[in-house]
Design a protein around this motif. Structure first.
Motif, PDB file in Angstrom:
ATOM      1  N   ASP A  66       0.792  -1.224   0.000  1.00 12.60           N
ATOM      2  CA  ASP A  66       0.000   0.000   0.000  1.00 12.60           C
ATOM      3  C   ASP A  66       0.822   1.270   0.000  1.00 12.60           C
ATOM      4  OD1 ASP A  66      -2.401  -1.404   0.054  1.00 12.60           O
ATOM      5  OD2 ASP A  66      -2.368  -1.543   2.242  1.00 12.60           O
ATOM      6  N   GLY A  67       2.112   1.188   0.175  1.00 12.73           N
ATOM      7  CA  GLY A  67       2.884   2.419   0.255  1.00 12.73           C
ATOM      8  C   GLY A  67       4.374   2.178   0.194  1.00 12.73           C
ATOM      9  N   TRP A  68       5.117   3.221   0.533  1.00 13.73           N
ATOM     10  CA  TRP A  68       6.574   3.195   0.459  1.00 13.73           C
ATOM     11  C   TRP A  68       7.203   2.425   1.601  1.00 13.73           C
ATOM     12  CZ3 TRP A  68      10.598   5.064  -2.550  1.00 13.73           C
ATOM     13  CH2 TRP A  68      10.198   5.628  -3.763  1.00 13.73           C
ATOM     14  N   LEU A  69       6.647   2.545   2.778  1.00 13.12           N
ATOM     15  CA  LEU A  69       7.273   1.961   3.964  1.00 13.12           C
ATOM     16  C   LEU A  69       6.597   0.648   4.334  1.00 13.12           C
ATOM     17  CD1 LEU A  69       7.748   5.189   6.086  1.00 13.12           C
ATOM     18  CD2 LEU A  69       9.489   3.922   4.834  1.00 13.12           C
ATOM     19  N   THR A  70       7.062  -0.423   3.741  1.00 14.38           N
ATOM     20  CA  THR A  70       6.542  -1.753   4.049  1.00 14.38           C
ATOM     21  C   THR A  70       7.716  -2.642   4.445  1.00 14.38           C
ATOM     22  OG1 THR A  70       6.735  -2.429   1.748  1.00 14.38           O
ATOM     23  CG2 THR A  70       4.615  -1.522   2.447  1.00 14.38           C
ATOM     24  N   ASN A  71       7.411  -3.745   5.102  1.00 13.80           N
ATOM     25  CA  ASN A  71       8.451  -4.671   5.534  1.00 13.80           C
ATOM     26  C   ASN A  71       8.960  -5.446   4.319  1.00 13.80           C
ATOM     27  OD1 ASN A  71       9.979  -6.775   6.609  1.00 13.80           O
ATOM     28  ND2 ASN A  71       8.695  -6.928   8.432  1.00 13.80           N
ATOM     29  N   PRO A  72      10.235  -5.306   3.953  1.00 12.12           N
ATOM     30  CA  PRO A  72      10.748  -5.999   2.769  1.00 12.12           C
ATOM     31  C   PRO A  72      11.019  -7.487   3.000  1.00 12.12           C
ATOM     32  CG  PRO A  72      12.485  -4.732   3.796  1.00 12.12           C
ATOM     33  CD  PRO A  72      11.230  -4.423   4.558  1.00 12.12           C
ATOM     34  N   LEU A  73      10.972  -7.947   4.258  1.00  7.03           N
ATOM     35  CA  LEU A  73      11.312  -9.335   4.565  1.00  7.03           C
ATOM     36  C   LEU A  73      10.105 -10.254   4.700  1.00  7.03           C
ATOM     37  CD1 LEU A  73      14.184  -8.693   7.125  1.00  7.03           C
ATOM     38  CD2 LEU A  73      14.362  -9.111   4.667  1.00  7.03           C
ATOM     39  N   VAL A  74       9.027  -9.767   5.332  1.00 10.61           N
ATOM     40  CA  VAL A  74       7.827 -10.591   5.522  1.00 10.61           C
ATOM     41  C   VAL A  74       6.575  -9.786   5.200  1.00 10.61           C
ATOM     42  CG1 VAL A  74       8.835 -12.124   7.257  1.00 10.61           C
ATOM     43  CG2 VAL A  74       7.704 -10.040   7.988  1.00 10.61           C
ATOM     44  N   GLY A  77       4.207  -8.175  -0.562  1.00  8.64           N
ATOM     45  CA  GLY A  77       5.237  -7.483  -1.332  1.00  8.64           C
ATOM     46  C   GLY A  77       6.650  -7.707  -0.830  1.00  8.64           C
ATOM     47  N   SER A  78       6.855  -8.733   0.005  1.00 16.03           N
ATOM     48  CA  SER A  78       8.160  -8.978   0.640  1.00 16.03           C
ATOM     49  C   SER A  78       8.919 -10.095  -0.067  1.00 16.03           C
ATOM     50  CB  SER A  78       7.947  -9.372   2.099  1.00 16.03           C
ATOM     51  OG  SER A  78       7.319 -10.649   2.153  1.00 16.03           O
ATOM     52  N   TRP A  79      10.171 -10.297   0.398  1.00 18.24           N
ATOM     53  CA  TRP A  79      10.971 -11.428  -0.078  1.00 18.24           C
ATOM     54  C   TRP A  79      10.257 -12.735   0.225  1.00 18.24           C
ATOM     55  CZ3 TRP A  79      14.893 -12.161  -3.219  1.00 18.24           C
ATOM     56  CH2 TRP A  79      15.712 -11.084  -3.536  1.00 18.24           C
ATOM     57  N   GLU A  80       9.645 -12.834   1.388  1.00 21.55           N
ATOM     58  CA  GLU A  80       8.925 -14.046   1.770  1.00 21.55           C
ATOM     59  C   GLU A  80       7.833 -14.367   0.748  1.00 21.55           C
ATOM     60  OE1 GLU A  80       6.590 -15.572   5.728  1.00 21.55           O
ATOM     61  OE2 GLU A  80       6.057 -13.603   4.936  1.00 21.55           O
ATOM     62  N   GLN A  81       7.014 -13.385   0.416  1.00 26.87           N
ATOM     63  CA  GLN A  81       5.939 -13.597  -0.556  1.00 26.87           C
ATOM     64  C   GLN A  81       6.512 -13.887  -1.945  1.00 26.87           C
ATOM     65  OE1 GLN A  81       3.399 -10.240  -1.469  1.00 26.87           O
ATOM     66  NE2 GLN A  81       1.701 -11.588  -2.040  1.00 26.87           N
ATOM     67  N   TYR A  82       7.568 -13.175  -2.305  1.00 26.14           N
ATOM     68  CA  TYR A  82       8.223 -13.389  -3.601  1.00 26.14           C
ATOM     69  C   TYR A  82       8.686 -14.835  -3.733  1.00 26.14           C
ATOM     70  CZ  TYR A  82      11.558 -12.659  -7.434  1.00 26.14           C
ATOM     71  OH  TYR A  82      12.240 -12.738  -8.617  1.00 26.14           O
ATOM     72  N   MET A  83       9.344 -15.356  -2.693  1.00 24.67           N
ATOM     73  CA  MET A  83       9.839 -16.728  -2.719  1.00 24.67           C
ATOM     74  C   MET A  83       8.703 -17.738  -2.766  1.00 24.67           C
ATOM     75  SD  MET A  83      13.031 -16.464  -3.031  1.00 24.67           S
ATOM     76  CE  MET A  83      13.560 -18.141  -2.794  1.00 24.67           C
ATOM     77  N   LYS A  84       7.625 -17.481  -2.042  1.00 24.23           N
ATOM     78  CA  LYS A  84       6.468 -18.390  -2.096  1.00 24.23           C
ATOM     79  C   LYS A  84       5.895 -18.431  -3.510  1.00 24.23           C
ATOM     80  CE  LYS A  84       4.947 -18.097   2.687  1.00 24.23           C
ATOM     81  NZ  LYS A  84       3.942 -17.552   3.622  1.00 24.23           N
ATOM     82  N   LEU A  85       5.770 -17.271  -4.136  1.00 26.40           N
ATOM     83  CA  LEU A  85       5.211 -17.215  -5.491  1.00 26.40           C
ATOM     84  C   LEU A  85       6.155 -17.843  -6.516  1.00 26.40           C
ATOM     85  CD1 LEU A  85       3.592 -13.664  -5.435  1.00 26.40           C
ATOM     86  CD2 LEU A  85       2.418 -15.890  -5.409  1.00 26.40           C
ATOM     87  N   MET A  86       7.470 -17.810  -6.244  1.00 27.18           N
ATOM     88  CA  MET A  86       8.424 -18.433  -7.163  1.00 27.18           C
ATOM     89  C   MET A  86       8.188 -19.937  -7.236  1.00 27.18           C
ATOM     90  SD  MET A  86      12.604 -18.493  -7.148  1.00 27.18           S
ATOM     91  CE  MET A  86      12.829 -16.743  -7.128  1.00 27.18           C
TER      92      MET A  86
END
Length: 163
Positions: A66-74, A77-86
């Motif tokens: 939803d914005g600029w300041l989000t948790n990049p790890l979990v 929109g995080s690495w966690e979600q990115y890896m799950k979708l991979m």
């Protein structure tokens, strides 16, 4: 989006470190062109991979946060979600496993061992740049560096006799 901005800045920092720690390789040639055709081709492919990959990275983050300041790890929109979708389906999982092994095992082994043998300083940074720019850019940058070193006849450091 802040995490992507930080990633981009870190990519430039690592590229700068590679160049700064290998001044003899990245110096202006005494004669001939600044870059060979092969080096230019490698840089074009590497930069194109950043543009293509980052187009999807930006889309992923903007569609899942939803914005600029989000948790990049979990979280979204995080690495966690990115890896799950991979690993969302067998086709993506196949490509994901291949990519991870190539990026986290093969590239570091080749860059570090071959880079040391060639006298390239801080060759692990070619792996580090893949974490911030793109996997293809890291490979292309390493190959262009090796080509430039070959073309200039440079042996950079005392680490040249490393394994």
């Amino acid at each position: 989006m802040l995490s992507l901005t930080v990633h981009a800045l870190l990519a430039f920092v690592v590229i700068g470190l590679i160049i700064r720690t290998n001044k003899a390789i990245f110096r202006r040639p005494d004669n001939g062109p600044m870059f060979s055709g092969f080096e230019i081709a490698l840089y074009v492919v590497g930069i194109a991979s950043i543009a293509a990959g980052w187009t999807f990275n930006i889309k992923f983050v903007t569609e899942n946060t939803d914005g600029w300041l989000t948790n990049p790890l979990v979280g979204d929109g995080s690495w966690e979600q990115y890896m799950k979708l991979m690993f969302d389906n067998p086709a993506a999982s196949s490509a994901g496993v291949d990519f991870i092994i190539a990026n986290v095992v093969i590239l570091p082994l080749v860059a570090i061992i071959d880079g040391r043998r060639r006298g390239i300083n801080k060759p692990v940074l070619f792996f580090v740049v893949t974490l911030f720019a793109s996997f293809t850019f890291g490979w292309a940058f390493y190959a262009a560096t090796v080509e430039r070193q070959r073309r200039l006849g440079v042996r950079e450091s005392a680490d040249a006799n490393a394994p």
